[in-house]
Design an enzyme around this catalytic site. Structure first.
Site, mmCIF file in Angstrom:
data_model
loop_
_atom_site.group_PDB
_atom_site.id
_atom_site.type_symbol
_atom_site.label_atom_id
_atom_site.label_comp_id
_atom_site.label_asym_id
_atom_site.label_seq_id
_atom_site.Cartn_x
_atom_site.Cartn_y
_atom_site.Cartn_z
ATOM 1 N N THR A 1 4.836 7.509 0.503
ATOM 2 C CA THR A 1 3.514 7.599 0.928
ATOM 3 C C THR A 1 2.662 6.908 -0.144
ATOM 4 O OG1 THR A 1 3.296 9.813 -0.390
ATOM 5 C CG2 THR A 1 3.505 9.688 2.112
ATOM 6 N N ASN B 1 -12.857 0.240 2.055
ATOM 7 C CA ASN B 1 -11.845 -0.529 2.517
ATOM 8 C C ASN B 1 -12.309 -1.861 3.112
ATOM 9 O OD1 ASN B 1 -9.167 0.659 2.384
ATOM 10 N ND2 ASN B 1 -10.510 2.380 2.729
ATOM 11 N N SER C 1 -12.135 -8.016 -2.378
ATOM 12 C CA SER C 1 -13.320 -8.752 -2.821
ATOM 13 C C SER C 1 -13.522 -8.234 -4.543
ATOM 14 C CB SER C 1 -14.502 -8.493 -2.433
ATOM 15 O OG SER C 1 -15.118 -7.207 -2.284
#
Length: 439
Positions: free
Chosen positions: A212, A434, A439
């Site tokens: 995970t 998200n 960026s």
């Protein structure tokens, strides 16, 4: 070494910083550290880490990896090395953050292999004695020259076993995490005293079916590779495979463990003659893994709540876990928790479509649901034996104001099997984080 500040990793907040340990106890025979080598664009955030066995004897290692079909290059390389060496003689881990080296073709495989090659060379390891991991943006090739140039610098100047070295290592594997995740523990098996240290990264793309996220356990206990693999798999199923942030499974997710035996004592294996010591170690590692995994949920991207889904009296552990997972991954449930809305119909809906083993796994007329505050105050029944309760909305709102909450489901099957699953709410901030991740 680098002090952890609000600028060391992305979004480090005053709230989250309370989870960063101020001190720790660390296993014998390890050197760790982290530096900035240039993968991350800001020119200062730590992005390269190494964990090294310095005991002088080959360590045992184990690993559990993502089942995502697009396995990243470092996952493929590490799995191959671990299999070829049967878990014996893996003496270091090397990790970069800021770039996942996933879906990067032949070049990506070469880059992962080169990270292993250079790490083994500078640490004077035999060939293929390191496992490699990467985390970050998918689909871009690594700035491999920066990483290969950074590994010798990290190995020669920045490795150690102080608390700050471990914090640097934990910080260097972070991406959207708001704090480095580091847990340590000392425990005894018979007359022998051992130490565990664990670190992991993860805040988004967290969903069960291991792995995970990235996580590392190291101990100075003497453990055979086969016993370590068996214990790790069992522990991961009850910890890192029992958490969810957003229901996405990464291409890179990996949990690895190393045991170097530096603290001495009888070697722990998975034979009947060693059953008591094996069971004791397994219990310690399961609890330890759960503690570390819960930090990932607390750091869920944009999360404001830490929610334990507790399913009781299921026909099987598999049923209990499946139902808990179904609730934990329900976007409708998670947004209701963010909005402090006691919409328990969303819980029942998720129970009803869970993947269970038989028609008798869920009987509506026997099912009960309640909110359980963690402060010890009275619980709030929502459903009792299939009958809805008159919910005190004021009390519900009071409970949902808290950061921590337990949602308890009792299936009433008389099967006696239970499972806990940990999740967080889903907020506007998750979309913000998200929406501009690259960026």
């Amino acid at each position: 070494m680098h002090k952890v500040t609000k600028f060391a990793i992305r979004h480090l907040s005053d709230k989250a910083s309370r989870f960063v340990p101020k001190a720790g106890v660390y296993p014998k025979g390890y050197a760790v550290g982290g530096i900035h080598c240039g993968v991350k664009k800001d020119g200062k955030s730590l992005d390269l880490a190494i964990l090294q066995n310095t005991f002088g004897k080959n360590a045992s290692a184990a690993g559990v990896f993502t089942v995502n079909k697009f396995k990243a290059a470092p996952v493929q390389v590490s799995k191959k090395i671990l299999k070829e060496k049967s878990g014996l003689g893996i003496n270091s881990f090397v990790i970069n953050s800021g770039n996942a080296n996933a879906v990067t073709g032949t070049q990506g495989m070469r880059d992962a292999e080169d990270m292993v090659l250079v790490t083994d060379s500078v640490l004077d390891n035999p060939t293929n004695s390191s496992l490699v991991m990467s985390t970050g943006v998918i689909g871009n090739n690594l700035p491999i020259d920066k990483i290969l140039g950074g590994i010798p610098k990290l190995a020669s100047q920045h490795l150690g076993n102080t608390h700050q070295h471990w914090i640097d290592c934990a910080t260097a594997i972070c991406t959207t995490d708001t704090f480095p995740k580091l847990v340590t523990k000392r425990f005894s098996i018979g007359d022998d005293t051992y130490t565990l240290a664990g670190l992991c990264k993860g805040a988004g793309m967290i969903c069960p079916n291991m792995a995970t996220l990235l996580g590392f356990f190291v101990t100075d206990a003497p453990v055979t590779p086969s016993a370590l693999q068996q214990i790790l798999k069992y522990a991961v199923d009850r910890s890192f495979n029992s958490i969810s942030v957003d229901g996405d499974m990464s291409t890179n997710d990996t949990i690895v463990a190393m045991a170097n035996g530096a603290a001495g004592g009888e070697v722990i294996d998975n034979t009947s003659s060693c059953a008591e010591r094996y069971s004791r170690l397994q219990t310690e590692i399961v609890g330890f893994a759960q503690q570390l995994a819960q930090l990932v949920v607390r750091d869920g991207e944009g999360a404001t709540k830490f929610i334990t889904i507790r399913v009781k009296d299921a026909l099987s552990y598999k049923d209990a876990k499946s139902i808990a997972s179904s609730i934990a991954n329900s976007s409708l449930f998670k947004t209701a928790m963010y909005g402090k809305d006691a919409n328990w119909g969303r819980i029942l809906c998720a129970i009803g479509y869970a993947n269970v083993t038989s028609a008798n796994s869920v009987i509506p007329e026997k099912t009960s649901v309640k909110f359980v505050p963690v402060d010890g105050s009275d619980h709030l029944n929502l459903l009792v034996n299939g009958e809805p309760e008159q919910v005190d909305e004021e009390r519900a709102s009071e409970i949902l104001q808290n950061e921590d909450l337990i949602v308890e489901v009792n299936l009433g099957t008389n099967g006696g099997q239970n499972a806990d699953f940990w999740t967080c709410d889903l907020s506007h901030e998750y979309v913000t984080i998200n929406g501009d991740y690259r960026s």
